[in-house]
Design a protein around this motif. Structure first.
Motif, PDB file in Angstrom:
ATOM      1  N   VAL A  10       0.841  -1.207   0.000  1.00  7.05           N
ATOM      2  CA  VAL A  10       0.000   0.000   0.000  1.00  7.05           C
ATOM      3  C   VAL A  10       0.868   1.246   0.000  1.00  7.05           C
ATOM      4  O   VAL A  10       0.705   2.157  -0.831  1.00  7.05           O
ATOM      5  N   TRP A  11       1.807   1.302   0.928  1.00  7.64           N
ATOM      6  CA  TRP A  11       2.649   2.498   1.048  1.00  7.64           C
ATOM      7  C   TRP A  11       3.605   2.620  -0.135  1.00  7.64           C
ATOM      8  O   TRP A  11       3.932   3.730  -0.565  1.00  7.64           O
ATOM      9  N   TRP A  12       4.058   1.476  -0.658  1.00  8.13           N
ATOM     10  CA  TRP A  12       4.920   1.510  -1.834  1.00  8.13           C
ATOM     11  C   TRP A  12       4.179   2.114  -3.023  1.00  8.13           C
ATOM     12  O   TRP A  12       4.726   2.941  -3.759  1.00  8.13           O
ATOM     13  N   HIS A  13       2.929   1.691  -3.217  1.00 11.65           N
ATOM     14  CA  HIS A  13       2.137   2.218  -4.332  1.00 11.65           C
ATOM     15  C   HIS A  13       1.905   3.724  -4.181  1.00 11.65           C
ATOM     16  O   HIS A  13       2.082   4.487  -5.140  1.00 11.65           O
ATOM     17  N   LEU A  14       1.494   4.137  -2.993  1.00 15.54           N
ATOM     18  CA  LEU A  14       1.192   5.555  -2.801  1.00 15.54           C
ATOM     19  C   LEU A  14       2.443   6.413  -2.925  1.00 15.54           C
ATOM     20  O   LEU A  14       2.437   7.462  -3.581  1.00 15.54           O
ATOM     21  N   ALA A  15       3.529   5.956  -2.309  1.00 20.93           N
ATOM     22  CA  ALA A  15       4.782   6.704  -2.416  1.00 20.93           C
ATOM     23  C   ALA A  15       5.305   6.669  -3.845  1.00 20.93           C
ATOM     24  O   ALA A  15       5.858   7.667  -4.347  1.00 20.93           O
ATOM     25  N   GLY A  16       5.130   5.533  -4.523  1.00 18.61           N
ATOM     26  CA  GLY A  16       5.587   5.412  -5.902  1.00 18.61           C
ATOM     27  C   GLY A  16       4.864   6.362  -6.830  1.00 18.61           C
ATOM     28  O   GLY A  16       5.486   7.005  -7.689  1.00 18.61           O
ATOM     29  N   VAL A  17       3.545   6.451  -6.685  1.00 19.87           N
ATOM     30  CA  VAL A  17       2.769   7.384  -7.507  1.00 19.87           C
ATOM     31  C   VAL A  17       3.217   8.817  -7.238  1.00 19.87           C
ATOM     32  O   VAL A  17       3.415   9.606  -8.172  1.00 19.87           O
ATOM     33  N   ALA A  18       3.399   9.154  -5.945  1.00 20.84           N
ATOM     34  CA  ALA A  18       3.831  10.502  -5.591  1.00 20.84           C
ATOM     35  C   ALA A  18       5.199  10.816  -6.193  1.00 20.84           C
ATOM     36  O   ALA A  18       5.430  11.924  -6.719  1.00 20.84           O
ATOM     37  N   LEU A  19       6.108   9.849  -6.142  1.00 21.13           N
ATOM     38  CA  LEU A  19       7.449  10.060  -6.683  1.00 21.13           C
ATOM     39  C   LEU A  19       7.416  10.237  -8.199  1.00 21.13           C
ATOM     40  O   LEU A  19       8.003  11.194  -8.745  1.00 21.13           O
ATOM     41  N   ILE A  20       6.733   9.326  -8.891  1.00 24.04           N
ATOM     42  CA  ILE A  20       6.698   9.370 -10.361  1.00 24.04           C
ATOM     43  C   ILE A  20       6.039  10.652 -10.847  1.00 24.04           C
ATOM     44  O   ILE A  20       6.567  11.352 -11.727  1.00 24.04           O
ATOM     45  N   VAL A  21       4.887  10.981 -10.268  1.00 27.00           N
ATOM     46  CA  VAL A  21       4.181  12.191 -10.694  1.00 27.00           C
ATOM     47  C   VAL A  21       4.984  13.432 -10.340  1.00 27.00           C
ATOM     48  O   VAL A  21       5.082  14.388 -11.136  1.00 27.00           O
ATOM     49  N   GLY A  22       5.591  13.422  -9.149  1.00 26.59           N
ATOM     50  CA  GLY A  22       6.406  14.566  -8.749  1.00 26.59           C
ATOM     51  C   GLY A  22       7.554  14.813  -9.713  1.00 26.59           C
ATOM     52  O   GLY A  22       7.816  15.960 -10.120  1.00 26.59           O
TER      53      GLY A  22
END
Length: 506
Positions: A187-199
């Motif tokens: 869960v946290w990997w997905h949310l952090a991953g989306v934030a990182l990629i989009v950022g």
């Protein structure tokens, strides 16, 4: 023993003793109930996996409607899927078992309803494993290409796919606590991953697409002339991603307070994925530098990342995606193996006596895990010969599992006030939400049996409809052999039968 088409068991107790409730439903507990509410939500969120579905089918979306269909399709499909999820969650609350959809259908409609629902659900789950892990193999090949100049072929990609399947099988042989832990990390990997990629994609590119391009640009590379048909086919990206949330139901017998937690897990996983997925798709699409070059790339999201941050940066971002996809595939193997275990427990599969065995050491359904990954490998095998096979595998997932969601919802609506709700229910909204769900599922089931590109040839044919027909034919044929033994649990619970189920292999 005769029984009505509706459950004869008592209403769920006020104090939710889930082991007692499971016995009321006819099953003796044999799986370890060691998963909490967050873990149950996490498995469905991990299976939906926006970093798997959105990324692996992004290239499909670029040519099948383009940005306009991807963005608005995601918003619209997400809303309808939320209705399906809420309606399914209500029935899950009343029947929290590993069999999930087929058990619900059996109790609400009778043995044949349960039988066909089970086979459809199984097809969808196995197609999901194949689609998820093959997508992870494609992205792994892209990373190897960027770092080492490795030119992936269908054969090498399939070998990577088999290696991923093996890893997921081995992880699922352990105690469910490991599965729950990995899903919570996911869960946290997905949310952090989306934030990182989009950022990164917001800051790094030299230029960005305009809002009118992102939300209004329509592209048709399918060969079909009708834009409405193309837009409808383009919904596959969203509908494929929004599947697998029945994982929360399949893990019910391993979840504390499952009558509430499993229902909540389904709904929360959908709306959290809906929001995060929209952000991810927008971030990718705004960052496209050269549309034609991106659409022509083997892995279009990789091309977007290369244009934004170069090869090394793109490799790092793709690694985030691949790890998320691995989490997703592992969760799907857990859900599918529980379905195989439950279906075999009710003697519905050939060789049920083997597939229903549970390890006495880990309390995991070991043979069911191996069968799940083995059949997933067979489903993906046509990718060795056809460039369009991956789209067919994803469509198999959609047209297998999505009708299986609608059947118990429809039967619950047909039952009306005779249905006894569980502690999580929709109240007065049950019927309108349920009918929206059933109509939507009917629409997408027909839609994804249709050919996705023209002209229709042996290579571009949508084989998902054939796979669906084959499974229904086989299920019908096997029905005549197994109808005397297949039964949901009015006859289960004897010490002898429970001893047979509990025999494990290490």
């Amino acid at each position: 023993m005769s029984r009505t088409t509706l459950s004869q068991s008592a209403p769920p107790p006020q104090v939710h003793d889930e082991e007692a409730r499971l016995r009321e439903l006819g099953y003796q507990p044999v799986l370890a109930r060691r998963m909490g509410g967050f873990g149950n939500f996490a498995i469905s969120f991990s299976v939906i996996s926006i970093l798997s579905g959105c990324m692996t089918l992004y290239g499909f979306g670029l040519g099948t409607g383009g940005p306009a269909v991807m963005m608005w399709g995601w918003a619209g499909v997400g809303l309808f899927v939320l209705c399906v999820g809420m309606a399914l969650a209500e029935v899950t609350s009343a029947y929290p078992t590993s069999g999930a959809l087929y058990y619900m259908a059996d109790r609400l409609g009778g043995r044949r309803w349960g039988w066909y629902t089970g086979w459809l659900n199984l097809l969808g789950l196995l197609g999901a494993i194949a689609g998820i892990d093959y997508g992870a193999a494609l992205f792994t090949g892209a990373i190897l290409d960027l770092q080492f100049g490795f030119q992936a072929t269908p054969q090498s990609t399939f070998l990577i796919f088999l290696a991923i399947l093996l890893v997921h099988a081995l992880l699922n042989l352990f105690n469910v606590r490991l599965v729950s832990l990995l899903n919570s990390i996911s869960v946290w990997w997905h949310l952090a991953g989306v934030a990182l990629i989009v950022g990164v994609l917001v800051v790094a590119p030299d230029s960005h697409r305009t809002p009118s391009e992102v939300f209004g640009h329509f592209v048709n590379d399918t060969g079909w002339d009708n834009p409405l048909y193309v837009a409808a086919i383009g919904l596959l990206l969203a509908q494929y991603t929004f599947s697998g949330y029945d994982a929360s139901a399949h893990l019910s017998e391993e979840t504390s307070n499952a009558s509430v937690s499993a229902a909540r897990g389904i709904v929360r996983a959908i709306w959290a994925s809906w929001a995060a997925g929209f952000v991810l798709l927008a971030g990718l699409t705004f960052a496209i530098q050269d549309y034609d070059k991106t659409a022509a790339a083997d892995v279009p999201p990789a091309q977007i990342m290369i244009d934004a941050v170069g090869t090394s940066g793109a490799t790092a971002l793709l690694l985030v995606v691949v790890v998320a996809q691995l989490f997703c595939g592992n969760a799907e193997v857990a859900a599918a193996s529980r379905m195989v275990f439950a279906f075999s427990r009710d003697k519905a599969l050939p060789g049920s006596a083997l597939w229903r065995k549970v390890s006495p050491r880990t309390q995991a359904p070991v043979p069911a895990v191996w069968l799940s990954v083995g059949l997933a490998a067979l489903i993906a095998a046509p990718s060795l010969y056809s460039a369009t096979a991956y789209g067919a595998v994803t469509a198999i997932n959609v047209i297998g599992i999505t009708p299986a969601y609608a059947i118990p919802i429809f039967l619950r609506l047909r039952a009306g006030d005779r249905f006894t709700p569980g502690p999580w229910n929709l109240g007065k909204w049950s019927k309108p939400v349920g009918w929206i769900a059933v109509i939507w599922v009917g629409f997408v089931t027909v839609l994804f049996c249709l050919p996705q590109s023209a002209p229709v040839t042996a290579d571009s044919m949508n084989y998902a409809s054939i796979a669906l027909a084959v499974v229904l034919i086989l299920a019908t044929a096997w029905w005549f052999a197994a109808r005397r033994t297949y039964s949901t649990p009015s006859a289960y619970g004897s010490e002898r039968e429970q001893a047979e189920i509990s025999e494990g292999i290490v």
